[in-house]
Design an enzyme around this catalytic site. Structure first.
Site, PDB file in Angstrom:
ATOM      1  N   SER A  41       0.861  -1.183   0.000  1.00 37.29           N
ATOM      2  CA  SER A  41       0.000   0.000   0.000  1.00 37.29           C
ATOM      3  C   SER A  41       0.898   1.232   0.000  1.00 37.29           C
ATOM      4  CB  SER A  41      -0.884  -0.003   1.252  1.00 37.29           C
ATOM      5  OG  SER A  41      -1.478   1.265   1.412  1.00 37.29           O
ATOM      6  N   ASP A  89      -4.715   3.440  -2.365  1.00 38.03           N
ATOM      7  CA  ASP A  89      -5.835   3.864  -1.528  1.00 38.03           C
ATOM      8  C   ASP A  89      -6.404   5.188  -2.023  1.00 38.03           C
ATOM      9  OD1 ASP A  89      -5.957   1.839   0.510  1.00 38.03           O
ATOM     10  OD2 ASP A  89      -4.007   2.562   1.192  1.00 38.03           O
ATOM     11  N   MET A  92     -11.049  -5.019   6.316  1.00 36.78           N
ATOM     12  CA  MET A  92     -10.302  -3.915   6.935  1.00 36.78           C
ATOM     13  C   MET A  92      -9.982  -4.299   8.374  1.00 36.78           C
ATOM     14  SD  MET A  92      -9.794  -1.556   4.699  1.00 36.78           S
ATOM     15  CE  MET A  92      -8.849  -0.599   5.881  1.00 36.78           C
ATOM     16  N   GLY A 104      -8.885   5.055   6.391  1.00 36.63           N
ATOM     17  CA  GLY A 104      -8.638   6.499   6.304  1.00 36.63           C
ATOM     18  C   GLY A 104      -7.183   6.870   6.505  1.00 36.63           C
ATOM     19  N   PHE A 105      -6.455   6.052   7.241  1.00 36.12           N
ATOM     20  CA  PHE A 105      -5.077   6.416   7.567  1.00 36.12           C
ATOM     21  C   PHE A 105      -4.190   5.177   7.609  1.00 36.12           C
ATOM     22  CE2 PHE A 105      -7.995   9.427   9.350  1.00 36.12           C
ATOM     23  CZ  PHE A 105      -7.458  10.653   8.971  1.00 36.12           C
ATOM     24  N   GLY A 106      -2.966   5.356   7.191  1.00 37.72           N
ATOM     25  CA  GLY A 106      -1.978   4.299   7.362  1.00 37.72           C
ATOM     26  C   GLY A 106      -1.413   4.373   8.772  1.00 37.72           C
ATOM     27  N   GLY A 107      -0.650   3.370   9.145  1.00 37.56           N
ATOM     28  CA  GLY A 107       0.077   3.422  10.410  1.00 37.56           C
ATOM     29  C   GLY A 107      -0.737   3.170  11.654  1.00 37.56           C
ATOM     30  N   GLY A 126      -4.521  -3.165   6.830  1.00 38.82           N
ATOM     31  CA  GLY A 126      -4.452  -2.273   7.981  1.00 38.82           C
ATOM     32  C   GLY A 126      -3.675  -2.872   9.138  1.00 38.82           C
ATOM     33  N   GLY A 127      -2.549  -2.266   9.436  1.00 45.63           N
ATOM     34  CA  GLY A 127      -1.759  -2.715  10.581  1.00 45.63           C
ATOM     35  C   GLY A 127      -1.131  -4.082  10.397  1.00 45.63           C
ATOM     36  N   GLY A 187       1.431  -1.333   4.352  1.00 44.49           N
ATOM     37  CA  GLY A 187       2.022  -0.050   3.995  1.00 44.49           C
ATOM     38  C   GLY A 187       3.207   0.242   4.887  1.00 44.49           C
TER      39      GLY A 187
HETATM   40  C1  DX5 Z   1      -6.190   2.386   5.329  1.00 42.57           C
HETATM   41  C2  DX5 Z   1      -5.722   1.878   3.996  1.00 42.57           C
HETATM   42  C3  DX5 Z   1      -4.610   0.894   4.073  1.00 42.57           C
HETATM   43  C4  DX5 Z   1      -3.366   1.448   4.710  1.00 42.57           C
HETATM   44  C5  DX5 Z   1      -2.421   0.354   5.093  1.00 42.57           C
HETATM   45  O1  DX5 Z   1      -7.308   3.172   5.162  1.00 42.57           O
HETATM   46  O2  DX5 Z   1      -6.773   1.260   3.287  1.00 42.57           O
HETATM   47  O3  DX5 Z   1      -4.303   0.340   2.782  1.00 42.57           O
HETATM   48  O4  DX5 Z   1      -2.697   2.338   3.868  1.00 42.57           O
HETATM   49  O5  DX5 Z   1      -1.365   0.934   5.749  1.00 42.57           O
HETATM   50  P1  DX5 Z   1      -0.724   0.331   7.069  1.00 42.57           P
HETATM   51  O6  DX5 Z   1      -0.092  -0.964   6.637  1.00 42.57           O
HETATM   52  O7  DX5 Z   1       0.216   1.356   7.478  1.00 42.57           O
HETATM   53  O8  DX5 Z   1      -1.825   0.091   8.049  1.00 42.57           O
HETATM   54 ZN    ZN Z   2      -6.266   0.087   1.490  1.00 44.69          ZN
END
Ligand code: DX5
Ligand code: ZN
Length: 217
Positions: free
Chosen positions: A6, A33, A137, A142-145, A176-177, A197
């Site tokens: 990602s 994303d 999910m 909405g956010f990475g990390g 996610g995570g 990601g």
């Molecule tokens: C979250 C995204 C994911 C995210 C994964 O809304 O759909 O694809 O970027 O990132 P990490 O691996 O950092 O959770």
């Molecule tokens: Zn995603």
């Protein structure tokens, strides 16, 4: 076990190099994303970035549409994507899920349905034989990390069981995570594709990170 990168949290100042680096490190696909600021409280990128990425890689590209009304956007993303994943929460209330699946399949691309952590897993069951992928999910989108939500494992196990019971060939992806610590449990629960990601792009070695995700003991 397949691993998709990602790119949400990669270094955008060096996007081409980042993509070449994960490609060289052996990733199986790229995960893009797309966020609209409505379905999720964040904005990311759109078609120009997808087109630019398409030009520099032969890796499969899956566009993850975290948007309201995906049926209005699928045609913009479909040509340069190998697959499109949209959210059941965005379509089911309007009865547009089948419309979206048709749009994707008419373009002969892979169709995926995603579900948020609080969405009942049964909501995707009736599409088990109409999709190539179910994307679970494991964080709030909405956010990475963010930290992995552990309850996702049981959800995956139950989805896997249902897919088997209806002879579905749909693959299960988790997003996610995801990292080297939970990869093995996810694999055992039935995941086919790990989407990661931060655990790739923050790692000192992308290759090592991907290997840990793929075959973690
Ligand atoms: C979250 C995204 C994911 C995210 C994964 O809304 O759909 O694809 O970027 O990132 P990490 O691996 O950092 O959770
Ligand atoms: Zn995603």
């Amino acid at each position: 076990m397949k691993v998709a990168a990602s790119i949400l949290n990669c270094n955008f100042l060096h996007l081409a190099q980042e993509i070449k680096a994960v490609e060289a490190a052996g990733v199986d696909a790229l995960h893009l994303d797309v966020m609209d600021g409505h379905f999720v409280p964040n904005l990311s990128f759109g078609v120009p970035i997808l087109k630019s990425v398409r030009k520099i890689t032969n890796l499969p590209i899956i566009s993850h549409l975290m948007v309201i009304k995906p049926e209005d956007l699928i045609d913009k993303f479909i040509n340069d994507s190998d697959g499109v994943v949209f959210h059941i929460e965005a379509t089911e209330c309007l009865d547009h899920t089948s419309v979206c699946l048709r749009q994707i399949h008419q373009a002969r691309k892979l169709a995926g349905i995603s579900l948020n952590p609080e969405t009942p897993i049964e909501s995707v069951f009736k599409y088990a034989n109409q999709v190539e992928e179910i994307l679970v999910m494991s964080v709030h989108p909405g956010f990475g990390g963010q930290a992995f939500i552990p309850e996702s494992i049981d959800r995956i196990r139950l989805i896997k069981k249902h897919l088997a019971s209806v002879n579905s060939k749909a693959l299960i992806a988790v997003d996610g995570g995801v990292n080297g610590k939970n990869a093995q449990r996810l694999k055992e629960a039935g995941v086919d594709i790990l989407i990661a990601g931060t655990s790739i792009f923050q790692a000192p070695s992308y290759k090592q990170a991907i290997e840990e995700l793929r075959c973690s003991k």
